[in-house]
Design an enzyme around this catalytic site. Structure first.
Site, PDB file in Angstrom:
ATOM      1  CE  LYS A  57      -5.200   6.338  14.754  1.00  0.00           C
ATOM      2  NZ  LYS A  57      -6.189   6.595  13.778  1.00  0.00           N
TER       3      LYS A  57
ATOM      4  CG  HIS B  19      -5.795   8.655  19.349  1.00  0.00           C
ATOM      5  ND1 HIS B  19      -6.105   9.127  18.088  1.00  0.00           N
ATOM      6  CD2 HIS B  19      -4.750   9.386  19.777  1.00  0.00           C
ATOM      7  CE1 HIS B  19      -5.272  10.108  17.777  1.00  0.00           C
ATOM      8  NE2 HIS B  19      -4.438  10.288  18.781  1.00  0.00           N
ATOM      9  CG  ASN B  20      -9.026   8.497  15.534  1.00  0.00           C
ATOM     10  OD1 ASN B  20      -7.906   8.357  16.034  1.00  0.00           O
ATOM     11  ND2 ASN B  20      -9.232   8.388  14.252  1.00  0.00           N
TER      12      ASN B  20
ATOM     13  NE  ARG C  53     -15.440  16.924  14.655  1.00  0.00           N
ATOM     14  CZ  ARG C  53     -14.302  16.429  14.192  1.00  0.00           C
ATOM     15  NH1 ARG C  53     -14.261  15.920  12.974  1.00  0.00           N
ATOM     16  NH2 ARG C  53     -13.219  16.432  14.932  1.00  0.00           N
TER      17      ARG C  53
ATOM     18  CB  SER D 185      -2.243   8.170  15.818  1.00  0.00           C
ATOM     19  OG  SER D 185      -2.675   9.505  15.895  1.00  0.00           O
ATOM     20  N   GLY D 186      -0.771  10.081  13.762  1.00  0.00           N
ATOM     21  CA  GLY D 186       0.203  11.158  13.625  1.00  0.00           C
ATOM     22  C   GLY D 186       0.224  11.724  12.219  1.00  0.00           C
TER      23      GLY D 186
ATOM     24  N   GLY E 234       1.760   4.784   3.788  1.00  0.00           N
ATOM     25  CA  GLY E 234       2.585   3.597   3.547  1.00  0.00           C
ATOM     26  C   GLY E 234       3.995   3.978   3.140  1.00  0.00           C
TER      27      GLY E 234
ATOM     28  N   GLY F 201       0.847  -1.208   0.000  1.00  0.00           N
ATOM     29  CA  GLY F 201       0.000   0.000   0.000  1.00  0.00           C
ATOM     30  C   GLY F 201       0.867   1.236   0.000  1.00  0.00           C
TER      31      GLY F 201
ATOM     32  CD  GLU G 157      -7.713  13.469  16.195  1.00  0.00           C
ATOM     33  OE1 GLU G 157      -7.002  12.456  16.343  1.00  0.00           O
ATOM     34  OE2 GLU G 157      -8.053  13.886  15.073  1.00  0.00           O
ATOM     35  CE1 TYR G 158     -13.535  12.457  15.073  1.00  0.00           C
ATOM     36  CE2 TYR G 158     -15.732  13.376  15.114  1.00  0.00           C
ATOM     37  CZ  TYR G 158     -14.740  12.683  14.449  1.00  0.00           C
ATOM     38  OH  TYR G 158     -14.965  12.228  13.185  1.00  0.00           O
TER      39      TYR G 158
HETATM   40  P1  2AM Z   1      -3.846   1.318  -5.510  1.00  0.00           P
HETATM   41  O1  2AM Z   1      -2.683   2.255  -5.577  1.00  0.00           O
HETATM   42  O2  2AM Z   1      -3.666   0.118  -6.375  1.00  0.00           O
HETATM   43  O3  2AM Z   1      -5.179   2.001  -5.709  1.00  0.00           O
HETATM   44  C1  2AM Z   1      -4.733   3.572  -0.419  1.00  0.00           C
HETATM   45  O4  2AM Z   1      -5.843   3.754  -1.231  1.00  0.00           O
HETATM   46  C2  2AM Z   1      -4.019   2.293  -0.765  1.00  0.00           C
HETATM   47  O5  2AM Z   1      -4.948   1.202  -0.692  1.00  0.00           O
HETATM   48  C3  2AM Z   1      -3.419   2.248  -2.147  1.00  0.00           C
HETATM   49  O6  2AM Z   1      -2.183   1.615  -2.038  1.00  0.00           O
HETATM   50  C4  2AM Z   1      -4.427   1.443  -2.941  1.00  0.00           C
HETATM   51  O7  2AM Z   1      -3.868   0.713  -4.020  1.00  0.00           O
HETATM   52  C5  2AM Z   1      -4.871   0.467  -1.894  1.00  0.00           C
HETATM   53  N1  2AM Z   1      -6.191  -0.094  -2.207  1.00  0.00           N
HETATM   54  C6  2AM Z   1      -7.381   0.536  -2.149  1.00  0.00           C
HETATM   55  N2  2AM Z   1      -8.377  -0.313  -2.479  1.00  0.00           N
HETATM   56  C7  2AM Z   1      -7.813  -1.487  -2.749  1.00  0.00           C
HETATM   57  C8  2AM Z   1      -8.321  -2.778  -3.111  1.00  0.00           C
HETATM   58  N3  2AM Z   1      -9.645  -3.004  -3.256  1.00  0.00           N
HETATM   59  N4  2AM Z   1      -7.425  -3.762  -3.298  1.00  0.00           N
HETATM   60  C9  2AM Z   1      -6.121  -3.544  -3.150  1.00  0.00           C
HETATM   61  N5  2AM Z   1      -5.580  -2.372  -2.787  1.00  0.00           N
HETATM   62  C10 2AM Z   1      -6.403  -1.363  -2.579  1.00  0.00           C
END
Ligand code: 2AM
Length: 484
Positions: free
Chosen positions: A185, A188-189, A289, A130-131, A16, A11, A192-193
């Site tokens: 996590k 945490h969120n 919100r 997180s961050g 990532g 990813g 945060e709200y």
């Molecule tokens: P991609 O670049 O091939 O779209 C954030 O969106 C990350 O999740 C990206 O690396 C994206 O890959 C991946 N991603 C989103 N949907 C996906 C899916 N259905 N299968 C595999 N990877 C996915």
């Protein structure tokens, strides 16, 4: 070729990529993979140029490069993509290997996936990270849970790349079994709200109640950031208030007052409802919100009900000090409620939660990082199973010290018509939790009256249930009792 990579990451969106570069900085060899493989080449030839990062163009190629037990981390979109990758990985990995999900997955999915992956003889970790982008690159807060046996294998990597506080203490520790990491996590969120809503209410009071300018409020937040409110959110609020638009006027005044949300605050509140735990402050923050998003209705209603004079009278410096104390006291309530929720979840799902460790993980790297979390850590160090944060001597004293100002601020805001949902719900919760006797005796009587739901008596042991024929015309049969 001898497998030489320490971990693979799937990813290559910004989180990532940044985690990979962070791992590389700390001496780990990372294999990078992405569904759309052109992004692998892009990354290796650009952002990762000159590093030890290895690009893989298939899962088989990726797996062949990994040392055993193989560690594969997913940083893909939460939901279906995670399940699909798990399925594919089970086809190429072996028993003992570890699949890690670092996305924003719902904890219930993580519970299910941990069981499923373990049933195939592999180990699973669901971890909160997180961050934001900057955190991922320079040191995030990392909250891992899942298969306990996996922890020793990911610990050196995770603790190396995480944020550090004090004398190089990592903001990453084992949270607990199953979905514990993602639950923490999520909480945490939610917190945060709450923290964001509290700073917004303080701002609103200063703006409308005291008539302060953004520059003046900038100075206030600057000062607050040197005391017990020292935190990332106070720090960015300070900077936001100083920011000028191209025409030299404060940018904050030009921003439309309708807030968005992605859903993790909502998840926290839904879980609290399932668990019967009153995280009233986070709930008010989520609903605030929603109210903010009703701009058109607000504009209409403002024409009819506009408050006449929202200005506070009295010494401005004193008011600012009172608002600071109201904010601090409300924040203590919010974290007390957050810990109540995590405690209930731990009991419900059978997690052995590391309470002090959670405060430490939130102490640095993440959005709610603050000096305050250091005090929470100390409270849990003294008493790891502390039932209620308010009963810790430090926080007991802090709340008592703030009480007068807190009541004054809420009462005046109510009188003047400035909405302070988070400040006031915190105070209502405090007054509720410190009431030995609440009016729920009457409520039980009402329930028994119309629905024969029964009640317990103050002069009889707990667990004995009574039903009264209130009108003389109802039957003797009670409906079964239940508690949420
Ligand atoms: P991609 O670049 O091939 O779209 C954030 O969106 C990350 O999740 C990206 O690396 C994206 O890959 C991946 N991603 C989103 N949907 C996906 C899916 N259905 N299968 C595999 N990877 C996915």
């Amino acid at each position: 070729m001898e497998p030489k990579a320490d971990i693979a990451l799937i990813g290559l969106a910004v989180m990532g990529q940044n985690l990979i570069l962070n791992m590389n900085d700390h001496g780990f060899t990372v294999v990078a993979y992405n569904r759309t493989t052109s992004k692998v080449d892009d990354f290796v030839n650009n952002e990762a140029k000159g590093t030890k990062v290895i690009g893989a163009h298939s899962l088989a190629e990726m797996v062949a490069l990994l040392k055993r037990p193989r560690r594969v981390m997913l940083m893909v979109k939460a939901g279906k993509a995670v399940d699909e990758f798990i399925e594919q990985l089970l086809g190429v990995l072996e028993p003992g290997d570890i699949i890690i999900d670092g996305g924003n997955s719902l904890f219930e999915d993580t519970i299910r996936r941990t069981k499923y992956v373990e049933s195939k003889g592999l180990l699973y970790i669901g971890t909160g990270v997180s961050g934001g982008e900057e955190g991922a690159r320079r040191g995030p807060s990392i909250m891992p849970g899942g298969s306990p046996a996996a922890w020793e294998h990911v610990k050196p990597i995770f603790q190396a790349i995480s944020a550090k506080v004090g004398e190089n203490v990592p903001c990453c520790d084992w949270v607990g079994e199953g979905g514990a990491g993602h639950y923490v996590k999520m909480t945490h969120n939610g917190i945060e709200y709450g923290d964001m809503q509290l700073t917004c209410e303080a701002y609103h009071l200063m703006k409308d109640g005291l008539g302060m300018t953004p520059d003046e409020m900038h100075e206030v937040f600057k000062e607050w950031n040197t005391g017990e409110l020292d935190s990332y959110l106070v720090e960015i609020t300070r900077d936001i208030l100083a920011k000028k638009d191209d025409d030299g006027t404060p940018l904050v005044d030009k921003i439309l007052d309708t807030a968005g949300q992605k859903g993790t605050g909502k998840w926290t509140v839904i879980s609290s409802q399932d668990m019967g735990i009153p995280i009233t402050l986070i709930a008010e923050a989520v609903y605030s919100r929603c109210v903010s998003a009703m701009k058109d209705q607000r504009v209409q209603a403002a024409k009819v009900f506009k408050p006449k004079n929202p200005k506070f009278s009295g010494d401005r410096k004193q008011w600012v000090n009172d608002i600071r104390q109201a904010l601090y006291a409300s924040k203590i309530i919010s974290y007390t409620q957050g810990y109540m929720l995590m405690r209930a979840a731990a009991k419900q799902y059978g997690w052995n939660l590391n309470n002090g460790g959670i405060a430490l993980m939130w102490r640095g790297g993440c959005i709610i990082r603050s000096a305050f979390l250091g005090d929470i850590k100390k409270a849990f160090d003294k008493k790891p199973n502390l039932d209620n944060l308010l009963l810790d001597p430090f926080f007991k004293k802090a709340i008592k010290g703030c009480a007068r100002s807190w009541r004054k601020v809420v009462a005046t805001a109510v009188k003047k018509g400035i909405p302070v949902p988070a400040f006031s719900t915190a105070l209502a919760f405090f007054d509720g939790i410190r009431s030995e006797r609440l009016p729920a005796n009457l409520l039980q009587a009402q329930r028994d009256y119309f629905g024969a739901h029964t009640y317990e008596r103050v002069d009889k042991p707990r667990g004995e249930f009574f039903h009264t024929n209130w009108t003389g015309t109802g039957g003797r049969v009670a409906s079964s009792t239940y508690t949420v």
